[in-house]
Scaffold this motif. Structure first.
Motif, PDB file in Angstrom:
ATOM      1  N   ALA A  44       0.809  -1.219   0.000  1.00 59.36           N
ATOM      2  CA  ALA A  44       0.000   0.000   0.000  1.00 59.36           C
ATOM      3  C   ALA A  44       0.842   1.270   0.000  1.00 59.36           C
ATOM      4  N   THR A  45       2.112   1.155   0.439  1.00 56.86           N
ATOM      5  CA  THR A  45       2.917   2.371   0.607  1.00 56.86           C
ATOM      6  C   THR A  45       4.225   2.386  -0.176  1.00 56.86           C
ATOM      7  N   VAL A  46       4.682   1.233  -0.638  1.00 57.80           N
ATOM      8  CA  VAL A  46       5.977   1.183  -1.357  1.00 57.80           C
ATOM      9  C   VAL A  46       5.735   0.726  -2.798  1.00 57.80           C
ATOM     10  N   CYS A  47       5.610  -0.544  -3.015  1.00 54.19           N
ATOM     11  CA  CYS A  47       5.314  -1.062  -4.361  1.00 54.19           C
ATOM     12  C   CYS A  47       3.792  -1.062  -4.556  1.00 54.19           C
ATOM     13  N   THR A  48       3.270   0.107  -4.832  1.00 44.83           N
ATOM     14  CA  THR A  48       1.822   0.309  -4.908  1.00 44.83           C
ATOM     15  C   THR A  48       1.283  -0.046  -6.291  1.00 44.83           C
ATOM     16  N   THR A  49      -0.025  -0.084  -6.396  1.00 40.05           N
ATOM     17  CA  THR A  49      -0.672  -0.317  -7.694  1.00 40.05           C
ATOM     18  C   THR A  49      -0.263   0.758  -8.689  1.00 40.05           C
ATOM     19  N   LEU A  60      10.975   1.270 -17.151  1.00 44.43           N
ATOM     20  CA  LEU A  60      11.815   0.127 -16.832  1.00 44.43           C
ATOM     21  C   LEU A  60      11.895  -0.072 -15.319  1.00 44.43           C
ATOM     22  N   PHE A  61      12.088  -1.307 -14.895  1.00 44.84           N
ATOM     23  CA  PHE A  61      12.153  -1.608 -13.469  1.00 44.84           C
ATOM     24  C   PHE A  61      13.355  -0.941 -12.803  1.00 44.84           C
ATOM     25  N   ALA A  62      14.457  -0.778 -13.526  1.00 45.74           N
ATOM     26  CA  ALA A  62      15.626  -0.115 -12.940  1.00 45.74           C
ATOM     27  C   ALA A  62      15.283   1.310 -12.527  1.00 45.74           C
ATOM     28  N   GLU A  63      14.556   2.009 -13.380  1.00 41.35           N
ATOM     29  CA  GLU A  63      14.127   3.372 -13.060  1.00 41.35           C
ATOM     30  C   GLU A  63      13.111   3.371 -11.927  1.00 41.35           C
ATOM     31  N   ALA A  64      12.206   2.415 -11.956  1.00 40.78           N
ATOM     32  CA  ALA A  64      11.181   2.316 -10.916  1.00 40.78           C
ATOM     33  C   ALA A  64      11.813   2.086  -9.549  1.00 40.78           C
ATOM     34  N   THR A  65      12.852   1.269  -9.515  1.00 37.46           N
ATOM     35  CA  THR A  65      13.551   1.005  -8.255  1.00 37.46           C
ATOM     36  C   THR A  65      14.263   2.257  -7.765  1.00 37.46           C
ATOM     37  N   ARG A  66      14.940   2.953  -8.664  1.00 33.26           N
ATOM     38  CA  ARG A  66      15.647   4.188  -8.281  1.00 33.26           C
ATOM     39  C   ARG A  66      14.696   5.218  -7.694  1.00 33.26           C
ATOM     40  N   GLU A  67      13.490   5.266  -8.197  1.00 28.96           N
ATOM     41  CA  GLU A  67      12.511   6.237  -7.698  1.00 28.96           C
ATOM     42  C   GLU A  67      12.187   6.013  -6.220  1.00 28.96           C
ATOM     43  N   LEU A  68      12.160   4.742  -5.814  1.00 26.54           N
ATOM     44  CA  LEU A  68      11.756   4.417  -4.452  1.00 26.54           C
ATOM     45  C   LEU A  68      12.903   4.464  -3.441  1.00 26.54           C
ATOM     46  N   LEU A  69      14.131   4.387  -3.913  1.00 26.14           N
ATOM     47  CA  LEU A  69      15.262   4.264  -2.990  1.00 26.14           C
ATOM     48  C   LEU A  69      15.428   5.411  -2.000  1.00 26.14           C
ATOM     49  N   PRO A  70      15.241   6.684  -2.396  1.00 22.11           N
ATOM     50  CA  PRO A  70      15.446   7.761  -1.414  1.00 22.11           C
ATOM     51  C   PRO A  70      14.613   7.603  -0.144  1.00 22.11           C
ATOM     52  N   HIS A  72      13.003   4.527   0.660  1.00 25.20           N
ATOM     53  CA  HIS A  72      12.866   3.132   1.085  1.00 25.20           C
ATOM     54  C   HIS A  72      14.131   2.322   0.801  1.00 25.20           C
ATOM     55  N   ALA A  73      15.290   2.906   1.072  1.00 22.68           N
ATOM     56  CA  ALA A  73      16.559   2.207   0.801  1.00 22.68           C
ATOM     57  C   ALA A  73      16.666   0.901   1.589  1.00 22.68           C
ATOM     58  N   ASP A  74      16.043   0.847   2.749  1.00 21.53           N
ATOM     59  CA  ASP A  74      16.109  -0.363   3.571  1.00 21.53           C
ATOM     60  C   ASP A  74      15.289  -1.513   2.992  1.00 21.53           C
ATOM     61  N   LYS A  75      14.495  -1.219   1.971  1.00 23.48           N
ATOM     62  CA  LYS A  75      13.633  -2.241   1.369  1.00 23.48           C
ATOM     63  C   LYS A  75      14.078  -2.584  -0.045  1.00 23.48           C
ATOM     64  N   LEU A  76      15.343  -2.335  -0.359  1.00 21.83           N
ATOM     65  CA  LEU A  76      15.840  -2.537  -1.716  1.00 21.83           C
ATOM     66  C   LEU A  76      15.556  -3.943  -2.231  1.00 21.83           C
ATOM     67  N   GLU A  77      15.865  -4.967  -1.435  1.00 21.58           N
ATOM     68  CA  GLU A  77      15.671  -6.346  -1.909  1.00 21.58           C
ATOM     69  C   GLU A  77      14.201  -6.650  -2.176  1.00 21.58           C
ATOM     70  N   LEU A  78      13.329  -6.118  -1.338  1.00 21.94           N
ATOM     71  CA  LEU A  78      11.894  -6.332  -1.534  1.00 21.94           C
ATOM     72  C   LEU A  78      11.413  -5.648  -2.806  1.00 21.94           C
TER      73      LEU A  78
END
Length: 214
Positions: A44-49, A60-70, A72-78
């Motif tokens: 509901a709060t990180v990898c949302t719909t 691309l997923f690489a860009e999508a991951t970079r967007e969330l890191l600032p 949610h860096a502690d949830k990188l593997e998830l």
């Protein structure tokens, strides 16, 4: 004089939720070791719909991951697991729907698909699910840069494969997508179960009524 209604002769399917089971919880329930509350909070709060829909629209997923890191860096593997372990979100097919697809193919009814799906995660499904080769054409949102219910994606399919909207039906488990198709002249069907879908296809004359006595 009442105008003659054009017979519906072409079937257009959504994939996820109609023919293929998909839910990120199949994967994240394992990653959260069964902690439902923590899993639901993550979804509901990180990898949302909304976040996932941007991949469906071509990001691309690489860009999508970079967007969330600032945040949610502690949830990188998830976060990375969404793309890397996407297959684990798909337990299998919706058997009754695939049977209907097979019946339509044998009649033979031209069959097509429009799917909101990432261009990165869709190609492996072609190998996993042989029935995807039955389609006369598939439009994947991630490759087109536009997702349902945007009318442009329906127009892409119709123009690419020369389908008259008034000759087609479109089946989707999301009601607003079926409505969007209907607004273009396609007969939209909100999918709720294989039995319900069979009944609607029978009523449209696309499948025979098996209950009818010969």
């Amino acid at each position: 004089m009442i105008p003659t209604q054009v017979k519906r002769t072409v079937a257009i399917f959504d994939l996820g939720g109609v023919l293929i089971e998909w839910d990120p919880r199949h994967l994240y329930r394992k990653l959260f070791d069964g902690d439902e509350a923590a899993m639901e909070h993550f979804l509901a709060t990180v990898c949302t719909t909304e976040w996932n829909e941007r991949q469906d629209a071509g990001r691309l997923f690489a860009e999508a991951t970079r967007e969330l890191l600032p945040q949610h860096a502690d949830k990188l593997e998830l976060i990375e697991a969404w793309g890397k372990r996407f297959d684990e979100m798909i337990p299998g097919v919706i058997e009754g729907s695939v049977e209907l697809l097979s019946e339509l193919k044998r009649r033979p009814v031209p069959i097509y698909a429009i799917t909101n799906w990432s261009a990165e995660t869709f190609p492996p499904q072609r190998e996993r699910f042989p029935f995807l080769a039955w389609f006369d054409g598939i439009v994947v949102s991630g490759s087109e840069g536009v997702i349902k219910p945007d009318p442009r994606i329906f127009r892409i399919l119709c123009e690419r494969y020369r389908i008259a909207p008034e000759s087609a039906v479109f089946i989707d488990d999301v009601a607003k997508n079926a409505v969007a198709a209907s607004e273009l002249g396609i007969h939209g069907i909100h999918f709720r179960s294989p039995d319900q879908l069979r009944s609607e296809l029978v009523s449209l004359g696309m499948l025979p009524d098996s209950r009818r006595i010969p």
